[in-house]
Design a protein around this motif. Sequence first.
Motif, PDB file in Angstrom:
ATOM      1  N   VAL A 191       3.934 -78.974  28.791  1.00  0.00           N
ATOM      2  CA  VAL A 191       5.052 -78.103  29.089  1.00  0.00           C
ATOM      3  C   VAL A 191       4.977 -77.414  30.592  1.00  0.00           C
ATOM      4  N   LYS A 192       6.142 -77.545  30.975  1.00  0.00           N
ATOM      5  CA  LYS A 192       5.902 -76.816  32.308  1.00  0.00           C
ATOM      6  C   LYS A 192       6.424 -75.553  32.219  1.00  0.00           C
ATOM      7  N   LYS A 193       5.549 -74.728  32.543  1.00  0.00           N
ATOM      8  CA  LYS A 193       5.970 -73.253  32.516  1.00  0.00           C
ATOM      9  C   LYS A 193       5.783 -72.351  33.756  1.00  0.00           C
ATOM     10  N   THR A 194       6.575 -71.629  34.141  1.00  0.00           N
ATOM     11  CA  THR A 194       6.563 -70.635  35.166  1.00  0.00           C
ATOM     12  C   THR A 194       5.280 -69.678  34.974  1.00  0.00           C
ATOM     13  N   MET A 252       3.784 -67.934  31.167  1.00  0.00           N
ATOM     14  CA  MET A 252       2.539 -67.768  30.956  1.00  0.00           C
ATOM     15  C   MET A 252       2.076 -66.465  30.662  1.00  0.00           C
ATOM     16  N   LEU A 253       2.308 -65.217  31.538  1.00  0.00           N
ATOM     17  CA  LEU A 253       1.993 -63.948  31.377  1.00  0.00           C
ATOM     18  C   LEU A 253       2.759 -63.674  29.984  1.00  0.00           C
ATOM     19  N   GLY A 254       3.835 -64.012  29.868  1.00  0.00           N
ATOM     20  CA  GLY A 254       4.676 -63.347  28.891  1.00  0.00           C
ATOM     21  C   GLY A 254       3.906 -63.961  27.334  1.00  0.00           C
ATOM     22  N   ALA A 255       3.342 -65.073  27.307  1.00  0.00           N
ATOM     23  CA  ALA A 255       2.651 -65.590  26.245  1.00  0.00           C
ATOM     24  C   ALA A 255       1.244 -64.708  25.981  1.00  0.00           C
TER      25      ALA A 255
END
Length: 180
Positions: free
Chosen positions: A117-120, A124-127
């Motif tokens: 999954v492409k994530k910004t 990633m920090l939000g997760a």
Amino acid sequence: MSEGPRRPKRKFAATRRLLIKEKLLKKAASMLVAENAEKELEKERVVNETVPPLKLSGLSVQELQELCKDLHQKLDVVDETRYDMQVKVTKNEIEIVSLKQKIIELKGMKKPSLKRVKKTTDDMLGACTDASKLKKADFKAKLKTVKKEDDKKEEVTDWRKNVEALSGMEGRKKLFNAGQ
């Protein structure tokens, strides 16, 4: 001289298998109907044994009251047994569920295949952190800054004047001196 795994030959043709399957399903359906009919007959027999038909004609008020008291006592006994059986059933169901969970734990969960999954960076920090603590990552701020050396820029002048100044031996001498 094995050339690899061989498929076993089928014993029946496809149409024959379908015919057998159809016959089995019909037989199972008829057996199910017969079994349900047997259960109904058994239920009626048990009810007739435990509760004989009431003969109310020709009874006095006193005898009717005794009959009602007797029926209430029988109802209380039946309710107690029903409640006890219900408690046993719920206890067994809870035990079954706990045993199923233990079996799953012992077997181990099958790990699902992961997908890319492409994530910004913000995703990633939000997760990883709460939304209240989330700060935008500024990765560029951590990079070293390199100062570029400004090349000697000649002032832009009119090219015609420059050509006239550099023409002849004097111009070549100026270029030679400027190079050193």
